[in-house]
Write a protein that holds these residues in place. Sequence first.
Motif, PDB file in Angstrom:
ATOM      1  N   PRO A  43       0.837  -1.199   0.000  1.00  0.00           N
ATOM      2  CA  PRO A  43       0.000   0.000   0.000  1.00  0.00           C
ATOM      3  C   PRO A  43       0.871   1.248   0.000  1.00  0.00           C
ATOM      4  N   LEU A  44       0.283   2.366  -0.397  1.00  0.00           N
ATOM      5  CA  LEU A  44       0.949   3.644  -0.166  1.00  0.00           C
ATOM      6  C   LEU A  44       0.683   3.972   1.299  1.00  0.00           C
ATOM      7  N   ALA A  45       1.688   3.731   2.143  1.00  0.00           N
ATOM      8  CA  ALA A  45       1.490   3.858   3.590  1.00  0.00           C
ATOM      9  C   ALA A  45       2.149   5.136   4.088  1.00  0.00           C
ATOM     10  N   TYR A  46       1.364   5.987   4.725  1.00  0.00           N
ATOM     11  CA  TYR A  46       1.899   7.202   5.332  1.00  0.00           C
ATOM     12  C   TYR A  46       2.213   6.877   6.780  1.00  0.00           C
ATOM     13  N   PHE A  47       3.467   7.050   7.148  1.00  0.00           N
ATOM     14  CA  PHE A  47       3.903   6.639   8.484  1.00  0.00           C
ATOM     15  C   PHE A  47       4.441   7.836   9.268  1.00  0.00           C
ATOM     16  N   GLY A  48       4.063   7.912  10.537  1.00  0.00           N
ATOM     17  CA  GLY A  48       4.685   8.869  11.445  1.00  0.00           C
ATOM     18  C   GLY A  48       3.692   9.820  12.072  1.00  0.00           C
ATOM     19  N   LYS A  49       4.215  10.522  13.092  1.00  0.00           N
ATOM     20  CA  LYS A  49       3.383  11.460  13.849  1.00  0.00           C
ATOM     21  C   LYS A  49       2.759  12.489  12.909  1.00  0.00           C
ATOM     22  N   GLY A  50       1.460  12.643  13.001  1.00  0.00           N
ATOM     23  CA  GLY A  50       0.771  13.636  12.175  1.00  0.00           C
ATOM     24  C   GLY A  50       0.314  13.122  10.827  1.00  0.00           C
ATOM     25  N   SER A  51       0.639  11.844  10.520  1.00  0.00           N
ATOM     26  CA  SER A  51       0.302  11.344   9.176  1.00  0.00           C
ATOM     27  C   SER A  51      -1.205  11.197   8.958  1.00  0.00           C
ATOM     28  N   ILE A  52      -2.000  11.236  10.023  1.00  0.00           N
ATOM     29  CA  ILE A  52      -3.453  11.172   9.842  1.00  0.00           C
ATOM     30  C   ILE A  52      -3.947  12.368   9.007  1.00  0.00           C
ATOM     31  N   ALA A  53      -3.189  13.455   9.006  1.00  0.00           N
ATOM     32  CA  ALA A  53      -3.596  14.620   8.199  1.00  0.00           C
ATOM     33  C   ALA A  53      -3.677  14.256   6.710  1.00  0.00           C
ATOM     34  N   LYS A  54      -2.966  13.216   6.291  1.00  0.00           N
ATOM     35  CA  LYS A  54      -2.994  12.800   4.878  1.00  0.00           C
ATOM     36  C   LYS A  54      -4.349  12.225   4.481  1.00  0.00           C
ATOM     37  N   VAL A  55      -5.204  11.973   5.477  1.00  0.00           N
ATOM     38  CA  VAL A  55      -6.497  11.372   5.153  1.00  0.00           C
ATOM     39  C   VAL A  55      -7.313  12.295   4.248  1.00  0.00           C
ATOM     40  N   ASN A  56      -7.063  13.587   4.324  1.00  0.00           N
ATOM     41  CA  ASN A  56      -7.795  14.508   3.450  1.00  0.00           C
ATOM     42  C   ASN A  56      -7.445  14.226   1.991  1.00  0.00           C
ATOM     43  N   ASP A  57      -6.161  14.090   1.686  1.00  0.00           N
ATOM     44  CA  ASP A  57      -5.753  13.751   0.307  1.00  0.00           C
ATOM     45  C   ASP A  57      -6.311  12.385  -0.090  1.00  0.00           C
ATOM     46  N   VAL A  58      -6.254  11.452   0.862  1.00  0.00           N
ATOM     47  CA  VAL A  58      -6.668  10.076   0.553  1.00  0.00           C
ATOM     48  C   VAL A  58      -8.156  10.019   0.230  1.00  0.00           C
ATOM     49  N   VAL A  59      -8.990  10.632   1.063  1.00  0.00           N
ATOM     50  CA  VAL A  59     -10.424  10.544   0.760  1.00  0.00           C
ATOM     51  C   VAL A  59     -10.766  11.385  -0.470  1.00  0.00           C
ATOM     52  N   GLY A  60      -9.882  12.292  -0.836  1.00  0.00           N
ATOM     53  CA  GLY A  60     -10.063  13.022  -2.091  1.00  0.00           C
ATOM     54  C   GLY A  60     -10.012  12.098  -3.304  1.00  0.00           C
ATOM     55  N   GLN A  61      -9.452  10.898  -3.135  1.00  0.00           N
ATOM     56  CA  GLN A  61      -9.390   9.907  -4.230  1.00  0.00           C
ATOM     57  C   GLN A  61     -10.675   9.096  -4.357  1.00  0.00           C
ATOM     58  N   VAL A  62     -11.504   9.140  -3.322  1.00  0.00           N
ATOM     59  CA  VAL A  62     -12.697   8.275  -3.297  1.00  0.00           C
ATOM     60  C   VAL A  62     -13.698   8.750  -4.352  1.00  0.00           C
ATOM     61  N   SER A  63     -14.152   7.804  -5.163  1.00  0.00           N
ATOM     62  CA  SER A  63     -15.244   8.140  -6.079  1.00  0.00           C
ATOM     63  C   SER A  63     -16.411   7.214  -5.741  1.00  0.00           C
ATOM     64  N   GLY A  64     -17.615   7.776  -5.652  1.00  0.00           N
ATOM     65  CA  GLY A  64     -18.782   6.979  -5.268  1.00  0.00           C
ATOM     66  C   GLY A  64     -18.937   6.943  -3.767  1.00  0.00           C
ATOM     67  N   ARG A  65     -19.595   5.887  -3.277  1.00  0.00           N
ATOM     68  CA  ARG A  65     -19.952   5.808  -1.863  1.00  0.00           C
ATOM     69  C   ARG A  65     -18.906   5.022  -1.078  1.00  0.00           C
ATOM     70  N   LEU A  66     -18.588   5.530   0.097  1.00  0.00           N
ATOM     71  CA  LEU A  66     -17.564   4.909   0.944  1.00  0.00           C
ATOM     72  C   LEU A  66     -18.236   4.170   2.102  1.00  0.00           C
ATOM     73  N   LEU A  67     -17.816   2.941   2.335  1.00  0.00           N
ATOM     74  CA  LEU A  67     -18.292   2.182   3.499  1.00  0.00           C
ATOM     75  C   LEU A  67     -17.169   2.170   4.540  1.00  0.00           C
ATOM     76  N   ILE A  68     -17.461   2.700   5.723  1.00  0.00           N
ATOM     77  CA  ILE A  68     -16.463   2.751   6.794  1.00  0.00           C
ATOM     78  C   ILE A  68     -16.745   1.626   7.774  1.00  0.00           C
ATOM     79  N   ILE A  69     -15.729   0.815   8.024  1.00  0.00           N
ATOM     80  CA  ILE A  69     -15.895  -0.378   8.867  1.00  0.00           C
ATOM     81  C   ILE A  69     -15.037  -0.226  10.111  1.00  0.00           C
ATOM     82  N   THR A  70     -15.668  -0.381  11.269  1.00  0.00           N
ATOM     83  CA  THR A  70     -14.924  -0.156  12.505  1.00  0.00           C
ATOM     84  C   THR A  70     -15.576  -0.906  13.667  1.00  0.00           C
ATOM     85  N   THR A  71     -14.888  -0.879  14.794  1.00  0.00           N
ATOM     86  CA  THR A  71     -15.445  -1.452  16.021  1.00  0.00           C
ATOM     87  C   THR A  71     -16.086  -0.309  16.816  1.00  0.00           C
ATOM     88  N   LYS A  72     -16.872  -0.653  17.806  1.00  0.00           N
ATOM     89  CA  LYS A  72     -17.501   0.406  18.620  1.00  0.00           C
ATOM     90  C   LYS A  72     -16.430   1.138  19.430  1.00  0.00           C
TER      91      LYS A  72
END
Length: 379
Positions: A9-38
């Motif tokens: 995968p294109l893996a973003y590693f390190g402190k603060g890398s969650i900020a890359k989620v904006n670029d990543v979800v910018g790639q999403v086309s159509g509907r996104l299903l988010i899967i998680t635990t409570k």
Amino acid sequence: MFELLHSKPLAYFGKGSIAKVNDVVGQVSGRLLIITTKGAYKRSGAWRIVNEALEDRGVEYELYDKVRANPTYENCDEAAGLGADWVMGIGGGSAIDTAKIVSVLIKNPSKKAKDLLESGFDVRGSCPKIAINLTHGTGTEVDRFAVSQSDGEYKIGIGLKEFYPDYAIDDPELTRTLSRDQTIATSVDALNHAFEAATNADTNPYSILLARDSIRLIADNIRGALDEPEDVGIREKLLFASAMAGISFDITGTHITHVLEHAISAMKPEIPHGMGLAVFLPSVVEVLYPIMPERISDILSPIVHLKGRKDEAVRAKEGVKDWLGSFGIKMHLGDYGFSSDDEKEMADRVLSPFFDRQLRCTPAKVDRVLVEKIIEGSF
Ligand SMILES: [Fe+2]
């Protein structure tokens, strides 16, 4: 020959890398299903940032938050039934593995999780997927494996190239809320990935290199994480160890310790994966040590001092057991309510044809005598 794989995968590693989620979800086309635990996806702080990015990018999404620890086929089938164009797993192995399986089931709608895990089929594609990792254990965000189970029957892991996430985020800030037990269990999981990769019958210098450093980082930092759970620098080292162990076993696979753990957590799903591995590891080290004393003494040197001689098997076992026991965790099958009456069923489960391939990666001939010896040594 072996495949000199880097992280797929294109893996973003390190402190603060969650900020890359904006670029990543910018790639999403159509509907996104988010899967998680409570819970953990919010408690970790991940959701606040992911949700902002989804709103900022105008992504249509649905949230499935019913994944449990040691996730089930039912979790996978239910989430797949919701349909999606893209899938995102937020969590540890349970959420991300379920997301991987769901991404395949959505594109193969006539099939169920049981078909995929137990029989396999001609997989016709998978949805693009994103892994937001919240633990420092599984390495699933960088590998091609996924695990699921039918309670009371089997817990099975398979590897598929279609399981590789397209994007992964490994931000140590998101692991600071792991509890003491989760910190231990996930670190012990990563330790076992490294150990099984480095001792695998199919191992190679690359896997060994990654595994050796992973074990050193875990041994050097686990106590620090327990004393200072909010220390991001320490969490980052454990997260790096987990990712390196994940890449290491992505190439070689795991072997008998994981099969033993899968056998008991199908019987008692409440046992955390890493804690189940901790029960068996000392006895596995004992039986494998005489086969490769130099390799094992080398990779375990941050945990137990050994000279690399064949006659040190008991010392190796006791050294690993003392180290694991020093964290105050349950170290015996009896601690989880198993008795000698369960030994036969456990051995039958380990020797099931589902695990043939994985057991062949063990650097010893695996037969009933060996399996029973490990199980008895773990009581
Ligand atoms: Fe594992």
